[in-house]
Design an enzyme around this catalytic site. Structure first.
Site, mmCIF file in Angstrom:
data_model
loop_
_atom_site.group_PDB
_atom_site.id
_atom_site.type_symbol
_atom_site.label_atom_id
_atom_site.label_comp_id
_atom_site.label_asym_id
_atom_site.label_seq_id
_atom_site.Cartn_x
_atom_site.Cartn_y
_atom_site.Cartn_z
ATOM 1 N N CYS A 167 -9.310 -14.881 -15.056
ATOM 2 C CA CYS A 167 -8.040 -14.420 -15.635
ATOM 3 C C CYS A 167 -8.233 -13.982 -17.091
ATOM 4 O O CYS A 167 -9.169 -14.396 -17.759
ATOM 5 C CB CYS A 167 -7.043 -15.574 -15.553
ATOM 6 S SG CYS A 167 -5.458 -15.284 -16.342
ATOM 7 N N HIS A 168 -7.293 -13.177 -17.581
ATOM 8 C CA HIS A 168 -7.340 -12.718 -18.979
ATOM 9 C C HIS A 168 -7.351 -13.880 -19.954
ATOM 10 O O HIS A 168 -7.950 -13.790 -21.019
ATOM 11 C CB HIS A 168 -6.127 -11.845 -19.286
ATOM 12 C CG HIS A 168 -6.119 -10.569 -18.530
ATOM 13 N ND1 HIS A 168 -6.823 -9.473 -18.945
ATOM 14 C CD2 HIS A 168 -5.532 -10.215 -17.381
ATOM 15 C CE1 HIS A 168 -6.656 -8.497 -18.080
ATOM 16 N NE2 HIS A 168 -5.870 -8.928 -17.107
ATOM 17 N N THR A 169 -6.661 -14.955 -19.590
ATOM 18 C CA THR A 169 -6.573 -16.089 -20.511
ATOM 19 C C THR A 169 -7.951 -16.724 -20.723
ATOM 20 O O THR A 169 -8.274 -17.171 -21.821
ATOM 21 C CB THR A 169 -5.574 -17.127 -19.974
ATOM 22 O OG1 THR A 169 -4.375 -16.434 -19.631
ATOM 23 C CG2 THR A 169 -5.260 -18.171 -21.010
ATOM 24 N N HIS A 219 -8.954 -21.696 -14.762
ATOM 25 C CA HIS A 219 -7.710 -22.441 -14.527
ATOM 26 C C HIS A 219 -7.005 -21.980 -13.252
ATOM 27 O O HIS A 219 -5.906 -22.426 -12.974
ATOM 28 C CB HIS A 219 -6.762 -22.279 -15.725
ATOM 29 C CG HIS A 219 -6.391 -20.853 -15.985
ATOM 30 N ND1 HIS A 219 -7.250 -19.964 -16.577
ATOM 31 C CD2 HIS A 219 -5.284 -20.140 -15.690
ATOM 32 C CE1 HIS A 219 -6.679 -18.781 -16.654
ATOM 33 N NE2 HIS A 219 -5.484 -18.851 -16.098
ATOM 34 N N GLU A 220 -7.636 -21.074 -12.495
ATOM 35 C CA GLU A 220 -6.974 -20.571 -11.280
ATOM 36 C C GLU A 220 -7.724 -21.075 -10.051
ATOM 37 O O GLU A 220 -8.280 -20.309 -9.283
ATOM 38 C CB GLU A 220 -6.946 -19.034 -11.291
ATOM 39 C CG GLU A 220 -6.180 -18.463 -12.460
ATOM 40 C CD GLU A 220 -5.944 -16.967 -12.356
ATOM 41 O OE1 GLU A 220 -6.429 -16.339 -11.390
ATOM 42 O OE2 GLU A 220 -5.273 -16.433 -13.233
ATOM 43 N N CYS A 254 11.480 -31.831 -16.433
ATOM 44 C CA CYS A 254 11.259 -31.852 -14.984
ATOM 45 C C CYS A 254 12.555 -32.188 -14.237
ATOM 46 O O CYS A 254 12.780 -31.713 -13.127
ATOM 47 C CB CYS A 254 10.168 -32.855 -14.619
ATOM 48 S SG CYS A 254 8.492 -32.215 -14.822
ATOM 49 N N CYS A 258 7.222 -28.834 -18.247
ATOM 50 C CA CYS A 258 7.005 -30.285 -18.227
ATOM 51 C C CYS A 258 6.440 -30.747 -19.566
ATOM 52 O O CYS A 258 5.547 -30.122 -20.132
ATOM 53 C CB CYS A 258 6.032 -30.640 -17.095
ATOM 54 S SG CYS A 258 5.581 -32.386 -17.041
ATOM 55 N N ARG A 274 1.503 -32.175 -22.530
ATOM 56 C CA ARG A 274 1.256 -30.954 -23.308
ATOM 57 C C ARG A 274 0.299 -31.159 -24.473
ATOM 58 O O ARG A 274 -0.635 -30.392 -24.662
ATOM 59 C CB ARG A 274 2.575 -30.418 -23.872
ATOM 60 C CG ARG A 274 3.439 -29.779 -22.847
ATOM 61 C CD ARG A 274 4.743 -29.307 -23.472
ATOM 62 N NE ARG A 274 4.669 -27.921 -23.932
ATOM 63 C CZ ARG A 274 4.743 -26.883 -23.118
ATOM 64 N NH1 ARG A 274 4.848 -27.049 -21.830
ATOM 65 N NH2 ARG A 274 4.687 -25.652 -23.581
ATOM 66 N N CYS A 284 -1.765 -18.940 -11.080
ATOM 67 C CA CYS A 284 -1.404 -18.338 -12.370
ATOM 68 C C CYS A 284 -0.566 -17.074 -12.189
ATOM 69 O O CYS A 284 0.630 -17.136 -11.964
ATOM 70 C CB CYS A 284 -2.678 -18.086 -13.178
ATOM 71 S SG CYS A 284 -2.407 -17.432 -14.820
ATOM 72 N N ARG A 319 -8.193 -8.868 -9.203
ATOM 73 C CA ARG A 319 -8.776 -10.187 -9.424
ATOM 74 C C ARG A 319 -10.194 -10.265 -8.874
ATOM 75 O O ARG A 319 -10.452 -9.865 -7.742
ATOM 76 C CB ARG A 319 -7.968 -11.277 -8.715
ATOM 77 C CG ARG A 319 -6.934 -11.944 -9.572
ATOM 78 C CD ARG A 319 -7.568 -12.727 -10.723
ATOM 79 N NE ARG A 319 -6.554 -13.346 -11.544
ATOM 80 C CZ ARG A 319 -5.900 -12.761 -12.561
ATOM 81 N NH1 ARG A 319 -6.180 -11.516 -12.896
ATOM 82 N NH2 ARG A 319 -4.989 -13.417 -13.242
HETATM 83 N N1 NAD Z 1 4.077 -16.048 -18.789
HETATM 84 C C1 NAD Z 1 3.035 -16.590 -18.177
HETATM 85 O O1 NAD Z 1 3.054 -17.754 -17.780
HETATM 86 C C2 NAD Z 1 1.826 -15.756 -17.921
HETATM 87 C C3 NAD Z 1 0.879 -16.120 -16.946
HETATM 88 C C4 NAD Z 1 -0.191 -15.250 -16.711
HETATM 89 C C5 NAD Z 1 -0.326 -14.099 -17.465
HETATM 90 N N2 NAD Z 1 0.596 -13.791 -18.422
HETATM 91 C C6 NAD Z 1 0.547 -12.564 -19.235
HETATM 92 O O2 NAD Z 1 1.117 -11.523 -18.493
HETATM 93 C C7 NAD Z 1 0.562 -10.276 -18.933
HETATM 94 C C8 NAD Z 1 0.061 -9.488 -17.740
HETATM 95 O O3 NAD Z 1 -1.017 -10.170 -17.123
HETATM 96 P P1 NAD Z 1 -1.894 -9.423 -16.012
HETATM 97 O O4 NAD Z 1 -2.929 -10.369 -15.561
HETATM 98 O O5 NAD Z 1 -1.003 -8.808 -14.997
HETATM 99 O O6 NAD Z 1 -2.545 -8.294 -16.950
HETATM 100 P P2 NAD Z 1 -3.225 -6.887 -16.611
HETATM 101 O O7 NAD Z 1 -3.935 -6.488 -17.850
HETATM 102 O O8 NAD Z 1 -3.989 -6.978 -15.351
HETATM 103 O O9 NAD Z 1 -2.005 -5.923 -16.367
HETATM 104 C C9 NAD Z 1 -1.301 -5.314 -17.409
HETATM 105 C C10 NAD Z 1 -0.898 -3.929 -16.916
HETATM 106 O O10 NAD Z 1 -0.063 -3.339 -17.910
HETATM 107 C C11 NAD Z 1 -0.312 -1.960 -17.881
HETATM 108 N N3 NAD Z 1 0.171 -1.315 -19.100
HETATM 109 C C12 NAD Z 1 -0.418 -1.238 -20.310
HETATM 110 N N4 NAD Z 1 0.323 -0.511 -21.150
HETATM 111 C C13 NAD Z 1 1.418 -0.118 -20.464
HETATM 112 C C14 NAD Z 1 2.548 0.658 -20.782
HETATM 113 N N5 NAD Z 1 2.708 1.207 -22.005
HETATM 114 N N6 NAD Z 1 3.493 0.853 -19.836
HETATM 115 C C15 NAD Z 1 3.345 0.310 -18.604
HETATM 116 N N7 NAD Z 1 2.277 -0.425 -18.244
HETATM 117 C C16 NAD Z 1 1.325 -0.637 -19.165
HETATM 118 C C17 NAD Z 1 -1.817 -1.861 -17.700
HETATM 119 O O11 NAD Z 1 -2.200 -0.590 -17.218
HETATM 120 C C18 NAD Z 1 -2.075 -2.984 -16.694
HETATM 121 O O12 NAD Z 1 -2.079 -2.515 -15.365
HETATM 122 C C19 NAD Z 1 -0.512 -10.649 -19.937
HETATM 123 O O13 NAD Z 1 0.042 -10.563 -21.240
HETATM 124 C C20 NAD Z 1 -0.819 -12.087 -19.614
HETATM 125 O O14 NAD Z 1 -1.344 -12.785 -20.716
HETATM 126 C C21 NAD Z 1 1.667 -14.593 -18.652
HETATM 127 ZN ZN ZN Z 2 -4.535 -17.172 -15.490
HETATM 128 ZN ZN ZN Z 3 7.587 -33.436 -16.582
#
Ligand code: NAD
Ligand code: ZN
Ligand code: ZN
Length: 368
Positions: free
Chosen positions: A40-42, A62-63, A98, A106, A110, A169, A362
């Site tokens: 994952c990106h994280t 983490h996945e 929770c 939760c 943390r 995730c 992925r």
């Molecule tokens: N909130 C959470 O719990 C949580 C969990 C996992 C990931 N995330 C976050 O969610 C986001 C997305 O994660 P991902 O794994 O899908 O990432 P990813 O990089 O695979 O997907 C992002 C997409 O956004 C597109 N994009 C970029 N610029 C754009 C624009 N101007 N207009 C439209 N689309 C555009 C890209 O082409 C890409 O396909 C990340 O910031 C990640 O850190 C959050």
């Molecule tokens: Zn992740």
């Molecule tokens: Zn809890």
């Protein structure tokens, strides 16, 4: 016990796959043998050193999905042989959050988790007596992990591990953003910005909620095609003019629900602007860079638009991940297109390269 694991030794350096020591599970902890783990990106964000709260050495990942091998004292809800998905976002079932249906945040572990510790303030992984910290409470780039019971969701043994791990995730985040956070109403119009794992999950979630129209916006034509496969009815190239196009497509009003899944604050703004006057709800799932802020004209809010953030899609992991997995097993979600590369633990750095090249959605590490 000894096991192989991918260790982040120094920020900006490739992970080093090597043998490390894993201690027995203590009270409330569970030993899991991993079968699959998404990259994952994280993980990359921490490996690169860009995350200011990152630490090393640590075992990333983490996945995870795997099978319970052993349980420590006082573990009642899991037993050896159970199939589990790892949860960076746990569910203790007892804290004030929770017990409240409005949030999944939760509070139980943390602080220690953020420091790279298990709930008792220590870690189970070591090398020559040196402590190696736990990443997001999971550390699943490894053959085994010891995790808190409250951070493991028991799922159907029928789910293939390479698909089950996606629910740890991004997929649950996207699905949950639509199902929980926005609670999309049947017949509505949705616009999803970003078609990575999170955005594609949101598209699928909008479809499962009965949305009539799902506009997906991305820069990549290949990713937009994947969005069509998840139920998007309209595909739109992102960037300049995307908001105007969405307004045109919705009679000048905007979408009932918008979702941001890019992590880019400029796109978050677009998602707010593309939400409908009167009741449009913008759900932000992307994680912005440290210090970045979201710039919104307040008039958009006065005229009825709302903004919500969503962590892990508002999913209470132990209760809801098993339900999402069952919906997948019932044929409601097609996960084949998401697993684009299968790699061994030794190839984990290639998983990072593929992600940086935006090659596929992925890469999943499969453990022999
Ligand atoms: N909130 C959470 O719990 C949580 C969990 C996992 C990931 N995330 C976050 O969610 C986001 C997305 O994660 P991902 O794994 O899908 O990432 P990813 O990089 O695979 O997907 C992002 C997409 O956004 C597109 N994009 C970029 N610029 C754009 C624009 N101007 N207009 C439209 N689309 C555009 C890209 O082409 C890409 O396909 C990340 O910031 C990640 O850190 C959050
Ligand atoms: Zn992740
Ligand atoms: Zn809890």
């Amino acid at each position: 016990m000894r096991m192989r694991a991918a260790v982040l030794e120094e920020f900006g350096e490739p992970l080093a796959v090597q043998e490390v020591e894993l201690a027995e599970p203590r009270a409330g902890e569970v030993l899991v043998r991993l079968h699959a783990c998404g990259v994952c990106h994280t993980d990359l964000y921490t490996a690169s050193g860009a995350d200011p709260s990152g630490y090393a050495p640590t075992v990333l990942g983490h996945e995870g999905a795997g099978v319970v091998e052993a349980v420590g004292p006082d573990v009642a809800s899991l037993a050896p042989g159970d199939h589990v998905v790892t949860l960076f976002s746990p569910q203790c079932g007892e804290c004030v959050h929770c017990l409240d249906p409005r949030t999944n945040l939760c509070l139980a572990i943390r602080e220690e988790q953020n420091k790279g510790h298990l709930p008792d303030g220590t870690t189970r992984i070591s090398r020559d007596g040196e402590e190696i910290r736990s990443f997001m409470g999971c550390s699943t780039f490894a053959e085994y992990t010891v995790m808190p019971e409250i951070a493991l969701a028991k799922v159907s043994p029928e789910a293939p591990f390479e698909h089950a791990c996606l629910f740890a995730c991004g997929l649950s985040t996207g699905l949950g953003a639509a199902i929980n956070t926005a609670a999309v109403q049947p017949g509505s119009t949705c616009a999803v910005f970003g078609a990575g794992m999170v955005g594609l999950g949101a598209v699928a979630g909008c479809r499962l909620q009965g949305a009539e129209r799902i506009i997906c916006v991305d820069l990549s034509p290949q990713r937009l095609e994947l969005a069509r496969g998840q139920g998007a009815t309209d595909l739109l190239e992102g960037g300049e003019g995307a908001v105007e196009r969405i307004l045109e497509m919705t009679g000048g009003f905007g979408a009932d629900y918008t979702f941001e899944a890019t992590g880019n604050v400029a796109v978050m703004r677009e998602a707010v602007e593309a939400a409908r006057m009167g009741w449009g709800l913008c759900t932000v799932a992307g994680v912005a860079g440290r210090g970045e802020t979201l710039d919104v004209v307040p008039r958009l809010l006065i005229t009825g638009r709302r903004i919500a953030g969503s962590s892990f899609g508002g999913v209470k992991g132990r209760d809801q991940v098993p339900v999402l997995v069952d919906r997948y097993l019932a044929g409601e979600i097609d996960l084949d297109p998401f697993v684009t590369h299968r790699i061994g633990l030794d190839e984990v750095n290639r998983g990072f390269e593929l992600m940086e090249a935006q090659d596929g959605i992925r890469s999943v590490i499969e453990f022999a």
